[in-house]
Design a protein around this motif. Sequence first.
Motif, mmCIF file in Angstrom:
data_model
loop_
_atom_site.group_PDB
_atom_site.id
_atom_site.type_symbol
_atom_site.label_atom_id
_atom_site.label_comp_id
_atom_site.label_asym_id
_atom_site.label_seq_id
_atom_site.Cartn_x
_atom_site.Cartn_y
_atom_site.Cartn_z
ATOM 1 N N ILE A 277 4.969 -4.741 5.964
ATOM 2 C CA ILE A 277 4.076 -3.778 6.596
ATOM 3 C C ILE A 277 2.848 -3.633 5.716
ATOM 4 O O ILE A 277 2.922 -3.100 4.604
ATOM 5 C CB ILE A 277 4.771 -2.412 6.777
ATOM 6 N N GLU A 278 1.720 -4.124 6.194
ATOM 7 C CA GLU A 278 0.485 -4.117 5.412
ATOM 8 C C GLU A 278 -0.321 -2.874 5.783
ATOM 9 O O GLU A 278 -0.719 -2.699 6.926
ATOM 10 C CB GLU A 278 -0.328 -5.392 5.697
ATOM 11 N N CYS A 279 -0.574 -2.000 4.795
ATOM 12 C CA CYS A 279 -1.213 -0.707 5.050
ATOM 13 C C CYS A 279 -2.554 -0.551 4.339
ATOM 14 O O CYS A 279 -3.032 0.576 4.172
ATOM 15 C CB CYS A 279 -0.294 0.428 4.594
ATOM 16 N N VAL A 280 -3.153 -1.645 3.919
ATOM 17 C CA VAL A 280 -4.367 -1.571 3.107
ATOM 18 C C VAL A 280 -5.598 -2.054 3.863
ATOM 19 O O VAL A 280 -6.635 -1.389 3.897
ATOM 20 C CB VAL A 280 -4.193 -2.378 1.795
ATOM 21 N N GLY A 281 -5.513 -3.255 4.442
ATOM 22 C CA GLY A 281 -6.640 -3.781 5.204
ATOM 23 C C GLY A 281 -7.632 -4.581 4.386
ATOM 24 O O GLY A 281 -8.747 -4.847 4.843
ATOM 25 N N GLY B 243 0.834 -1.200 0.000
ATOM 26 C CA GLY B 243 0.000 0.000 0.000
ATOM 27 C C GLY B 243 0.864 1.243 0.000
ATOM 28 O O GLY B 243 1.541 1.537 0.990
ATOM 29 N N GLY B 244 0.862 1.971 -1.115
ATOM 30 C CA GLY B 244 1.709 3.156 -1.242
ATOM 31 C C GLY B 244 0.971 4.457 -1.117
ATOM 32 O O GLY B 244 1.426 5.487 -1.620
ATOM 33 N N GLY B 245 -0.175 4.432 -0.419
ATOM 34 C CA GLY B 245 -0.902 5.668 -0.150
ATOM 35 C C GLY B 245 -0.256 6.453 0.978
ATOM 36 O O GLY B 245 0.922 6.251 1.303
ATOM 37 N N PHE B 246 -1.028 7.326 1.595
ATOM 38 C CA PHE B 246 -0.491 8.225 2.614
ATOM 39 C C PHE B 246 0.209 7.481 3.745
ATOM 40 O O PHE B 246 1.343 7.805 4.116
ATOM 41 C CB PHE B 246 -1.625 9.093 3.164
#
Length: 330
Positions: free
Chosen positions: A226-230, A170-173
């Motif tokens: 590191i998982e940033c999406v869910g 996840g390459g968002g904020f």
Amino acid sequence: MKAAVLQGVKNLEVLDWQKPAPSPREILIKVKSCGICGTDQHIYHGHPGSAEVNPPIILGHELAGEVVEVGAEVTNLQAGDRVSIDPNIYCGTCKYCRSNRTHLCENLQAVGVTRDGGMGEYCVVPEANCYKIPDSMTFEEAALVEPLGCVLHGFRKIQLSPLSKVLIIGGGFIGQLFLQLVKQQNIDYIIVSEPAENKKEILFRLGANEVFTPKDERELEADVVIECVGRPESMEFAFKAAGKGGQVLLFGVAAPETVISVSPFEIFSKELTIKGSFVNPYTHEEAISLIAKKIIDVQQLISHRFTPEELPATMHDYPKLGVSKGVIVY
């Protein structure tokens, strides 16, 4: 005052709302900027935030502003002070608060979640939740202290070495904040999985060595994931991409009903370490310092700015707008 009030599921209206008054230990701030968080979208669609939400309520837990009035017992703030707000309010008496795990408080309250927040012109906040910011810091930066604080809490849960290979999903904020923190550790190799082609440029600029799209997923053996999406597919990929002895940090906020398929044998045979991360205990002041010293750049990560009047349409169409990070400007 004008405020964007959540009346129910997918029902946000800009209304004339009563201007709040501070109690003896509270302050009244004029909101200058408020971030729109993924959690706000969860709440808008009927899911809980850090706690249960009971409309009508003014959302917005990433906020900063100027003190305009202080309660009779307030001692450390005065009118004119510029402040960033830590939204989380702990009871101080439950077993988690008494064991230095306040963020797991059984009676957690939060500005913009259980009480009115920053999507209104004015907001009342406990004195203890206000942090002064330097004059050099913009209000937009100050509003984004809270998400950086949450990321710092998650970042402290992983162990890195210069030889680590790190995968950020996840390459968002949020992924961009993690990327900057990881880069500060002189990590050997950082990979980002991100479907939006238009984010590649900033991800490389922030320090990614490699960026690929989920459709191009390949076999990886990352030391830290590191998982940033869910989302189910991104969380399941996190476990597949973790190498032997790897660490998996599940940071992205999944819907409460989300269930994923994970192989216990894979966890066993790889001897994986799996961790979650919830809110931002004791990190707000450090986050202010990192932004003020330009160690972490949040200003360039803002992709959209909205007026309060635009919020009903914005919240309705948010997934379609291509927003990496949106802020409300007053």
